[in-house]
Scaffold this motif. Structure first.
Motif, PDB file in Angstrom:
ATOM      1  N   LEU A  88       3.130  12.984   2.481  1.00  0.00           N
ATOM      2  CA  LEU A  88       1.720  13.197   2.146  1.00  0.00           C
ATOM      3  C   LEU A  88       1.138  11.928   1.518  1.00  0.00           C
ATOM      4  N   GLY A  89       1.862  11.348   0.555  1.00  0.00           N
ATOM      5  CA  GLY A  89       1.372  10.145  -0.109  1.00  0.00           C
ATOM      6  C   GLY A  89       1.166   8.992   0.860  1.00  0.00           C
ATOM      7  N   LYS A  90       2.114   8.797   1.776  1.00  0.00           N
ATOM      8  CA  LYS A  90       2.003   7.709   2.751  1.00  0.00           C
ATOM      9  C   LYS A  90       0.803   7.925   3.678  1.00  0.00           C
ATOM     10  N   LEU A  91       0.559   9.199   4.038  1.00  0.00           N
ATOM     11  CA  LEU A  91      -0.584   9.493   4.894  1.00  0.00           C
ATOM     12  C   LEU A  91      -1.900   9.263   4.142  1.00  0.00           C
ATOM     13  N   LEU A  92      -1.940   9.620   2.877  1.00  0.00           N
ATOM     14  CA  LEU A  92      -3.149   9.380   2.071  1.00  0.00           C
ATOM     15  C   LEU A  92      -3.431   7.884   1.954  1.00  0.00           C
ATOM     16  N   LEU A  93      -2.383   7.083   1.833  1.00  0.00           N
ATOM     17  CA  LEU A  93      -2.568   5.625   1.841  1.00  0.00           C
ATOM     18  C   LEU A  93      -3.150   5.166   3.169  1.00  0.00           C
ATOM     19  N   LYS A  94      -2.635   5.750   4.236  1.00  0.00           N
ATOM     20  CA  LYS A  94      -3.052   5.350   5.581  1.00  0.00           C
ATOM     21  C   LYS A  94      -4.538   5.598   5.813  1.00  0.00           C
ATOM     22  N   VAL A  95      -5.066   6.686   5.243  1.00  0.00           N
ATOM     23  CA  VAL A  95      -6.478   7.031   5.459  1.00  0.00           C
ATOM     24  C   VAL A  95      -7.354   6.576   4.296  1.00  0.00           C
ATOM     25  N   ASN A  96      -6.806   5.677   3.467  1.00  0.00           N
ATOM     26  CA  ASN A  96      -7.570   5.034   2.388  1.00  0.00           C
ATOM     27  C   ASN A  96      -8.007   5.979   1.268  1.00  0.00           C
ATOM     28  N   ARG A  97      -7.250   7.041   1.073  1.00  0.00           N
ATOM     29  CA  ARG A  97      -7.527   7.937  -0.063  1.00  0.00           C
ATOM     30  C   ARG A  97      -6.557   7.555  -1.185  1.00  0.00           C
ATOM     31  N   GLN A 119       8.735   4.100  -6.389  1.00  0.00           N
ATOM     32  CA  GLN A 119       8.140   3.039  -7.199  1.00  0.00           C
ATOM     33  C   GLN A 119       7.335   2.083  -6.306  1.00  0.00           C
ATOM     34  N   PHE A 120       7.891   1.744  -5.157  1.00  0.00           N
ATOM     35  CA  PHE A 120       7.210   0.833  -4.242  1.00  0.00           C
ATOM     36  C   PHE A 120       5.874   1.406  -3.788  1.00  0.00           C
ATOM     37  N   TYR A 121       5.874   2.662  -3.374  1.00  0.00           N
ATOM     38  CA  TYR A 121       4.632   3.244  -2.861  1.00  0.00           C
ATOM     39  C   TYR A 121       3.593   3.464  -3.960  1.00  0.00           C
ATOM     40  N   LEU A 122       4.043   3.699  -5.177  1.00  0.00           N
ATOM     41  CA  LEU A 122       3.090   3.748  -6.292  1.00  0.00           C
ATOM     42  C   LEU A 122       2.482   2.351  -6.470  1.00  0.00           C
ATOM     43  N   ARG A 127      -2.021  -1.408  -5.689  1.00  0.00           N
ATOM     44  CA  ARG A 127      -2.514  -2.634  -5.047  1.00  0.00           C
ATOM     45  C   ARG A 127      -3.796  -2.351  -4.274  1.00  0.00           C
ATOM     46  N   LYS A 128      -3.814  -1.218  -3.572  1.00  0.00           N
ATOM     47  CA  LYS A 128      -5.012  -0.861  -2.809  1.00  0.00           C
ATOM     48  C   LYS A 128      -6.196  -0.568  -3.731  1.00  0.00           C
ATOM     49  N   LEU A 129      -5.903  -0.153  -4.951  1.00  0.00           N
ATOM     50  CA  LEU A 129      -6.955   0.122  -5.943  1.00  0.00           C
ATOM     51  C   LEU A 129      -7.303  -1.125  -6.756  1.00  0.00           C
ATOM     52  N   ASN A 130      -6.758  -2.273  -6.333  1.00  0.00           N
ATOM     53  CA  ASN A 130      -6.984  -3.557  -7.007  1.00  0.00           C
ATOM     54  C   ASN A 130      -6.485  -3.562  -8.448  1.00  0.00           C
ATOM     55  N   SER A 132      -3.830  -4.951  -9.948  1.00  0.00           N
ATOM     56  CA  SER A 132      -2.800  -5.931  -9.642  1.00  0.00           C
ATOM     57  C   SER A 132      -1.606  -5.863 -10.588  1.00  0.00           C
ATOM     58  N   GLU A 133      -1.865  -5.853 -11.887  1.00  0.00           N
ATOM     59  CA  GLU A 133      -0.762  -5.865 -12.856  1.00  0.00           C
ATOM     60  C   GLU A 133       0.106  -4.620 -12.725  1.00  0.00           C
ATOM     61  N   GLU A 134      -0.557  -3.472 -12.520  1.00  0.00           N
ATOM     62  CA  GLU A 134       0.197  -2.229 -12.365  1.00  0.00           C
ATOM     63  C   GLU A 134       1.056  -2.256 -11.106  1.00  0.00           C
ATOM     64  N   SER A 135       0.501  -2.776 -10.018  1.00  0.00           N
ATOM     65  CA  SER A 135       1.265  -2.804  -8.769  1.00  0.00           C
ATOM     66  C   SER A 135       2.468  -3.735  -8.894  1.00  0.00           C
ATOM     67  N   LEU A 136       2.291  -4.889  -9.543  1.00  0.00           N
ATOM     68  CA  LEU A 136       3.405  -5.824  -9.716  1.00  0.00           C
ATOM     69  C   LEU A 136       4.523  -5.190 -10.531  1.00  0.00           C
ATOM     70  N   GLU A 137       4.142  -4.435 -11.543  1.00  0.00           N
ATOM     71  CA  GLU A 137       5.153  -3.787 -12.382  1.00  0.00           C
ATOM     72  C   GLU A 137       5.940  -2.762 -11.582  1.00  0.00           C
ATOM     73  N   GLN A 138       5.265  -2.040 -10.677  1.00  0.00           N
ATOM     74  CA  GLN A 138       5.970  -1.044  -9.860  1.00  0.00           C
ATOM     75  C   GLN A 138       6.940  -1.721  -8.901  1.00  0.00           C
ATOM     76  N   TYR A 139       6.513  -2.834  -8.293  1.00  0.00           N
ATOM     77  CA  TYR A 139       7.409  -3.559  -7.387  1.00  0.00           C
ATOM     78  C   TYR A 139       8.642  -4.066  -8.145  1.00  0.00           C
ATOM     79  N   LYS A 140       8.410  -4.538  -9.344  1.00  0.00           N
ATOM     80  CA  LYS A 140       9.527  -5.042 -10.153  1.00  0.00           C
ATOM     81  C   LYS A 140      10.481  -3.908 -10.544  1.00  0.00           C
ATOM     82  N   LYS A 141       9.911  -2.728 -10.808  1.00  0.00           N
ATOM     83  CA  LYS A 141      10.759  -1.566 -11.114  1.00  0.00           C
ATOM     84  C   LYS A 141      11.610  -1.207  -9.904  1.00  0.00           C
ATOM     85  N   ALA A 142      10.991  -1.281  -8.719  1.00  0.00           N
ATOM     86  CA  ALA A 142      11.731  -0.974  -7.483  1.00  0.00           C
ATOM     87  C   ALA A 142      12.906  -1.933  -7.320  1.00  0.00           C
ATOM     88  N   ILE A 143      12.687  -3.205  -7.636  1.00  0.00           N
ATOM     89  CA  ILE A 143      13.750  -4.203  -7.499  1.00  0.00           C
ATOM     90  C   ILE A 143      14.836  -4.006  -8.550  1.00  0.00           C
TER      91      ILE A 143
END
Length: 379
Positions: A88-97, A119-122, A127-130, A132-143
């Motif tokens: 569901l989350g991936k589909l919501l990303l796909k349709v820009n929700r 973590q990556f998809y969060l 990132r899509k919501l601009n 930036s800092e929050e998205s970078l932190e999630q990517y780092k958590k994933a790693i």
């Protein structure tokens, strides 16, 4: 009573067998991509498993709104179904929700804190919501959860490459290449980091490898052309630009870049030909073309022609201080009218007061010298 019990069991068995048969038919239709008929069969079966398959079928045929509705039903009925929430989350990303997607992935990361994909998809939603800092932190958590998580490594590397933060970009690029040595996206980023750092010689084999791995894109040839030119590999630079012109002979920048190769080889007549071609295919860039023709004329010690081209460039672009500065200095090299020379420099200081200190200081120094020359000439 005994007969009634046996009859009930038989009816239940028949119902189960019918549902099993319908489910088998539905699964078979789904597996071969006959999604519309699969939806009809799953509807006969009922239940959450069928509802999830219906959601997937709608998603597969591109009916995203109905797919979302089905996924939401499944999740509401069973909030522990992580797979349904992920889809569901991936589909919501796909349709820009993106806000809704973020909510889904936030729930998933709260429910399962050790899952790098969540973590990556969060991070993607942020990132899509601009954010930036929050998205970078999630990517780092994933790693931190999975040091080989390629998509998180790529997003971090890409972010820092764009921001021109060389060391941070290289950290994630090289970490990714340790695990995925032939990943074309990471190799491309590695080449771009070196290119941006003016390490053209080191960037060349990486861009060449990107091409060998199938990323046969124009921008790779553009960067390679510049690298070859800066590395004095003129034959290879011309070959790269020839490929670009074969694909698109209306790109003025390619002609300009090719002209710079010939200019560096001191083949000035050829350089002029390609500059004129650049100007012919894209009229709005006359200022750039005239300027380059002026540079070549000045290199040939033809200052009068250089001045004429700089003057034409200035008429096309009166905001470019460098063009006017070159016009002043070029006239200064061949002109006989001291007062005219002085006027050019004074106009430069008046019209472009915030230019580079070197230009400003040079103009002030020359104004002082010219005033002295004019004063002594009158005596």
């Amino acid at each position: 009573m005994k007969h009634l019990f046996i009859l009930t069991l038989l009816l239940l068995q028949i119902k189960v067998e019918a549902q099993t048969s319908a489910l088998t038919v539905a699964d078979s239709l789904y597996s071969i991509g006959n999604y519309s008929k699969a939806i009809n069969e799953y509807s006969k079966v009922g239940g959450l498993s069928s509802a999830l398959q219906i959601a997937r079928s709608y998603n597969a045929v591109g009916n995203y709104e109905k797919a979302i509705t089905q996924y939401q039903y499944v999740v509401e009925e069973d909030d522990t179904d992580q797979l349904a929430q992920l889809e569901l989350g991936k589909l919501l990303l796909k349709v820009n929700r993106f806000e809704e997607a973020k909510s889904v992935f936030t729930n998933l990361t709260d429910f399962n804190t050790d899952h790098p994909e969540f973590q990556f998809y969060l991070g993607e939603a942020n990132r899509k919501l601009n954010l930036s800092e929050e998205s970078l932190e999630q990517y780092k958590k994933a790693i931190r959860l999975d040091s080989t998580h390629l998509r998180s490594l790529f997003q971090l590397a890409k972010h820092y490459t764009i921001k021109r933060e060389r060391d941070k970009a290289l950290k994630y690029i090289l970490l990714g290449l340790d695990y995925y040595e032939n990943d074309v996206s990471l190799i491309n980023l590695h080449a771009l980091v070196l290119f941006n750092d003016s390490q053209f010689e080191k960037a060349i084999p990486l861009f060449e490898r990107v091409l060998k791995l199938g990323e046969d894109k124009d921008y790779v040839y553009e960067k390679l052309g510049i690298c070859y030119n800066r590395n004095w590999e003129f034959k290879k630079a011309k070959e790269a630009y020839a490929i670009l012109l074969k694909r698109d002979d209306t790109n003025s920048q390619t002609y300009f870049d090719l002209a710079s190769v010939y200019q560096k080889e001191s083949k000035l007549d050829s350089a002029k030909i390609f500059i004129k071609k650049a100007m012919a295919v894209q009229k709005p860039i006359f200022a750039n073309g005239y300027s380059q023709l002026a540079y070549i004329a000045r290199e040939q010690k033809d200052f009068k022609t250089a001045f004429r081209f700089f003057k034409m460039a200035h008429q096309e672009d009166t905001f470019d201080a460098r063009i006017y500065y070159n016009m002043a200095t070029t006239y200064d090299q061949f002109g006989a009218d001291l007062q005219k020379k002085l006027t050019y420099y004074e106009n430069f200081l008046k019209d472009y007061p915030n230019e580079h200190p070197y230009y400003y200081e040079t103009a002030e120094k020359r104004i002082s010298e010219l005033k002295s020359e004019i004063h002594f000439a009158k005596e």
